[in-house]
Design a protein around this motif. Structure first.
Motif, PDB file in Angstrom:
ATOM      1  N   ARG A 148      -3.374  -6.846  -0.962  1.00 39.47           N
ATOM      2  CA  ARG A 148      -1.603  -6.574  -0.664  1.00 39.47           C
ATOM      3  C   ARG A 148      -0.724  -5.780  -1.355  1.00 39.47           C
ATOM      4  O   ARG A 148      -0.109  -4.809  -0.968  1.00 39.47           O
ATOM      5  N   PHE A 149      -0.843  -6.232  -2.611  1.00 42.94           N
ATOM      6  CA  PHE A 149       0.209  -5.794  -3.719  1.00 42.94           C
ATOM      7  C   PHE A 149      -0.305  -4.137  -3.530  1.00 42.94           C
ATOM      8  O   PHE A 149       0.612  -3.239  -3.490  1.00 42.94           O
ATOM      9  N   MET A 150      -1.810  -4.042  -3.927  1.00 40.95           N
ATOM     10  CA  MET A 150      -2.485  -2.728  -3.417  1.00 40.95           C
ATOM     11  C   MET A 150      -2.498  -1.976  -2.785  1.00 40.95           C
ATOM     12  O   MET A 150      -2.280  -0.715  -2.869  1.00 40.95           O
ATOM     13  N   ILE A 151      -2.287  -2.258  -1.534  1.00 41.04           N
ATOM     14  CA  ILE A 151      -2.102  -1.759  -0.602  1.00 41.04           C
ATOM     15  C   ILE A 151      -0.637  -1.045  -0.228  1.00 41.04           C
ATOM     16  O   ILE A 151      -0.580   0.187   0.034  1.00 41.04           O
ATOM     17  N   ASP A 152       0.342  -1.931  -0.566  1.00 40.38           N
ATOM     18  CA  ASP A 152       1.387  -1.780  -0.427  1.00 40.38           C
ATOM     19  C   ASP A 152       2.049  -0.923  -1.524  1.00 40.38           C
ATOM     20  O   ASP A 152       2.875  -0.014  -0.627  1.00 40.38           O
ATOM     21  N   LEU A 153       1.053  -0.518  -2.431  1.00 43.55           N
ATOM     22  CA  LEU A 153       1.591   0.107  -3.204  1.00 43.55           C
ATOM     23  C   LEU A 153       0.869   2.181  -3.384  1.00 43.55           C
ATOM     24  O   LEU A 153       0.980   3.277  -2.691  1.00 43.55           O
ATOM     25  N   ALA A 154      -0.104   1.739  -2.300  1.00 38.02           N
ATOM     26  CA  ALA A 154      -1.288   3.084  -1.771  1.00 38.02           C
ATOM     27  C   ALA A 154      -0.495   3.338  -0.391  1.00 38.02           C
ATOM     28  O   ALA A 154      -0.531   4.787  -0.049  1.00 38.02           O
ATOM     29  N   GLN A 155       0.439   2.605  -0.063  1.00 37.94           N
ATOM     30  CA  GLN A 155       1.130   3.145   1.262  1.00 37.94           C
ATOM     31  C   GLN A 155       2.501   3.703   0.422  1.00 37.94           C
ATOM     32  O   GLN A 155       3.299   4.560   2.012  1.00 37.94           O
TER      33      GLN A 155
END
Length: 133
Positions: free
Chosen positions: A12-19
């Motif tokens: 979730r953390f990494m997807i948030d950064l990716a968005q």
């Protein structure tokens, strides 16, 4: 294979950064609020993700975290292995380092096949793919 809370929150953390916009620095506090994850928990995830070369952090007043690579180059498997250590489905030494029973074990081929399927799946999805949804 059971993915722990650590693995789920790291994704979730990494997807948030990716968005977010590429190169934008974001504070852990902001991500904690957006994702509903405790700040203390996120702080524990930062170290292995940084050591794996997936994120980078800048200290200071305008500091924060961002992805260390383009989203297309970071696989879901990279994130999971960074925080979980492995994606091996069972505690079988024949899968990781070999064992003396490996050649006579009737189940090792099954576990090795399951491991291949898991690896192909988690490495077949990048943060770019996951950030689209």
């Amino acid at each position: 294979m059971l993915i722990s809370t650590k693995g789920r929150y790291a994704m979730r953390f990494m997807i948030d950064l990716a968005q977010r916009e590429e190169g934008d620095l974001v504070s852990l506090r902001e991500i904690a609020e957006c994702e509903g994850i405790s700040l203390k928990y996120l702080e524990q995830l930062v170290r292995p993700l940084t050591q794996a070369g997936l994120i980078k952090g800048i200290r200071g007043k305008n500091g924060g975290y961002c992805l260390a690579k383009p989203t297309e180059q970071i696989k879901a498997g990279d994130v999971l292995r960074a925080v979980e250590g492995t994606t091996v489905p069972v505690a079988c030494s024949a899968l990781e380092s070999g064992c003396e029973r490996g050649f006579e074990c009737n189940a090792v081929r099954f576990w090795a096949g399951l491991d291949r399927v898991i690896e192909e799946y988690v490495d077949g999805h990048t943060l770019a793919d996951l950030a689209k949804h």
